[in-house]
Motif scaffolding. Sequence first.
Motif, PDB file in Angstrom:
ATOM      1  N   GLY A 244       0.425  -0.861   0.438  1.00 28.78           N
ATOM      2  CA  GLY A 244       0.031  -2.081  -0.513  1.00 28.78           C
ATOM      3  C   GLY A 244       0.309  -2.063  -1.416  1.00 28.78           C
ATOM      4  O   GLY A 244       0.316  -3.041  -2.613  1.00 28.78           O
ATOM      5  N   SER A 245       0.977  -0.819  -2.169  1.00 28.25           N
ATOM      6  CA  SER A 245       1.497  -0.577  -3.720  1.00 28.25           C
ATOM      7  C   SER A 245       2.917  -1.245  -3.824  1.00 28.25           C
ATOM      8  O   SER A 245       3.331  -1.492  -4.975  1.00 28.25           O
ATOM      9  CB  SER A 245       1.470   0.910  -3.980  1.00 28.25           C
ATOM     10  OG  SER A 245       2.345   1.506  -3.228  1.00 28.25           O
ATOM     11  N   LEU A 246       3.608  -1.442  -2.808  1.00 27.86           N
ATOM     12  CA  LEU A 246       5.034  -2.227  -2.940  1.00 27.86           C
ATOM     13  C   LEU A 246       4.722  -3.399  -2.029  1.00 27.86           C
ATOM     14  O   LEU A 246       4.656  -3.233  -0.930  1.00 27.86           O
ATOM     15  CB  LEU A 246       6.109  -1.192  -2.818  1.00 27.86           C
ATOM     16  CG  LEU A 246       7.432  -1.734  -3.074  1.00 27.86           C
ATOM     17  CD1 LEU A 246       7.903  -2.152  -4.481  1.00 27.86           C
ATOM     18  CD2 LEU A 246       8.321  -0.688  -2.391  1.00 27.86           C
ATOM     19  N   ALA A 247       5.586  -4.546  -2.473  1.00 21.65           N
ATOM     20  CA  ALA A 247       5.547  -5.801  -1.720  1.00 21.65           C
ATOM     21  C   ALA A 247       6.752  -5.401  -0.636  1.00 21.65           C
ATOM     22  O   ALA A 247       7.831  -5.174  -1.252  1.00 21.65           O
ATOM     23  CB  ALA A 247       5.729  -6.892  -2.404  1.00 21.65           C
ATOM     24  N   ALA A 248       6.910  -5.817   0.514  1.00 26.09           N
ATOM     25  CA  ALA A 248       7.896  -5.752   1.161  1.00 26.09           C
ATOM     26  C   ALA A 248       8.946  -6.614   0.977  1.00 26.09           C
ATOM     27  O   ALA A 248      10.124  -6.328   0.926  1.00 26.09           O
ATOM     28  CB  ALA A 248       7.353  -6.163   2.839  1.00 26.09           C
ATOM     29  N   ASP A 249       8.549  -7.875   0.321  1.00 26.98           N
ATOM     30  CA  ASP A 249       9.633  -8.900  -0.092  1.00 26.98           C
ATOM     31  C   ASP A 249      10.436  -8.272  -1.294  1.00 26.98           C
ATOM     32  O   ASP A 249      11.498  -8.463  -1.573  1.00 26.98           O
ATOM     33  CB  ASP A 249       8.895 -10.176  -0.636  1.00 26.98           C
ATOM     34  CG  ASP A 249       8.258 -10.859   0.583  1.00 26.98           C
ATOM     35  OD1 ASP A 249       8.923 -10.642   1.721  1.00 26.98           O
ATOM     36  OD2 ASP A 249       7.573 -11.971   0.443  1.00 26.98           O
ATOM     37  N   ARG A 250       9.635  -7.370  -2.025  1.00 27.09           N
ATOM     38  CA  ARG A 250      10.603  -6.654  -3.054  1.00 27.09           C
ATOM     39  C   ARG A 250      11.574  -5.641  -2.758  1.00 27.09           C
ATOM     40  O   ARG A 250      12.572  -5.690  -3.239  1.00 27.09           O
ATOM     41  CB  ARG A 250       9.454  -6.001  -4.167  1.00 27.09           C
ATOM     42  CG  ARG A 250      10.183  -5.346  -5.527  1.00 27.09           C
ATOM     43  CD  ARG A 250       9.352  -5.380  -6.501  1.00 27.09           C
ATOM     44  NE  ARG A 250       9.564  -4.420  -7.667  1.00 27.09           N
ATOM     45  CZ  ARG A 250      10.656  -4.858  -8.435  1.00 27.09           C
ATOM     46  NH1 ARG A 250      10.980  -6.394  -8.333  1.00 27.09           N
ATOM     47  NH2 ARG A 250      10.996  -4.172  -9.504  1.00 27.09           N
ATOM     48  N   LEU A 251      11.075  -5.127  -1.629  1.00 28.92           N
ATOM     49  CA  LEU A 251      12.041  -4.102  -0.842  1.00 28.92           C
ATOM     50  C   LEU A 251      13.410  -4.925  -0.378  1.00 28.92           C
ATOM     51  O   LEU A 251      14.445  -4.566  -0.616  1.00 28.92           O
ATOM     52  CB  LEU A 251      11.545  -3.165  -0.106  1.00 28.92           C
ATOM     53  CG  LEU A 251      12.482  -2.257   0.770  1.00 28.92           C
ATOM     54  CD1 LEU A 251      13.388  -1.299  -0.315  1.00 28.92           C
ATOM     55  CD2 LEU A 251      11.814  -1.468   1.792  1.00 28.92           C
ATOM     56  N   ALA A 252      13.131  -5.972   0.112  1.00 31.07           N
ATOM     57  CA  ALA A 252      14.071  -6.845   0.744  1.00 31.07           C
ATOM     58  C   ALA A 252      14.873  -7.306  -0.294  1.00 31.07           C
ATOM     59  O   ALA A 252      16.310  -7.560  -0.182  1.00 31.07           O
ATOM     60  CB  ALA A 252      13.357  -7.738   1.609  1.00 31.07           C
TER      61      ALA A 252
END
Length: 359
Positions: free
Chosen positions: A302-310
């Motif tokens: 939960g420390s990084l949003a999946a949307d941000r990686l996408a």
Amino acid sequence: MSKINLQTLGFTDKFAEEAASYGSFPVGRVAAQFKDLYRVVTEAGEVLAGVAGKLRFNAATPAAFPAVGDFVLLDRSDNTTGQAVIQQVLTRTSVFVRKAAGTASTEQVVASNIDTVFICMSLNSDFNLRRLERYLAIAWSSGALPVVVLTKADLCADVAAKVSEAESVAIGTEILVTSSLAEDGHDQILPYLHCGSTAAFIGSSGVGKSTLINRLAGTAFATSGLRNDDKGRHTTTRRELIVLAGGGVVIDTPGMRELGLETADLAKGFADIDELAQQCRFRDCTHTHETGCAVQQAIQNGSLAADRLASYQKLQKELSYAGLDARQLEMTKLNTMFKDVGGMKNARRFLHNKDKRRR
């Protein structure tokens, strides 16, 4: 316009040294660009200028032509004996570039020789983290300092929450909050503007760029407010350099409906992902399915949003396509599709052998 000292427009010793190497040409700074003409500010005032045939012939790309913010060498400093001619564009210290709309590989210079890029985004329906990431990646690669300006705070019910969202993607970037209703709504911008500095205002249509510049300049440029559907608009139709009475220069830009990547600094724009990637087990980790991927681990905890990686992967792919012609673009896409079998060449060999076995 009365006579002006070019140093107040950002003309540094470095520019002066380069200009002197070409001879004794008058120097000016491009303030506006029209179809075939430029409005250039010189120490003697403003002149209209065209482009010399030699400069036009030697320009390898459209980006090599003069752009708003450029310091240029002219054949004359006024128009009393005819239209001036731009002989040379001095080396840019920074440049905000985007891919021109509707083209595969043409780059467009939005503004040059800028110290600060104010990325403006309103706190109404315009607020979009994915767009902010795109602006930041391009701004970091420009050579200028990006600053996020969240406008129209009076239209937002929870400003603190929006600022927190912006902070999650604007790593290492200062975030300012302004309101068009407050008379001092632009005060936070003033420390970035001083004699010799240049700032560019970038953002979508209607986010309040021209309203902020009106306050800074103390004059009224053509603007229009919010419509009943809460969609902002203004009438800035071209990039324009404006000299502030209190010192400094600002460049207003039209709203950008499309911001294609021609160059971007993803390492700075996505510093959090870049830092995590250094911890991955494999140096060439794609952050998709590899074991020991620190990026995927951050998403899971939960420390990084999946949307941000996408978003990062989308911009990474788009950047790999920048500068390619149609044939190269198609081949790159095909190689990406068949990367698991060694690229398009191996895919053709595989299909050929498969067809032979069928016979």
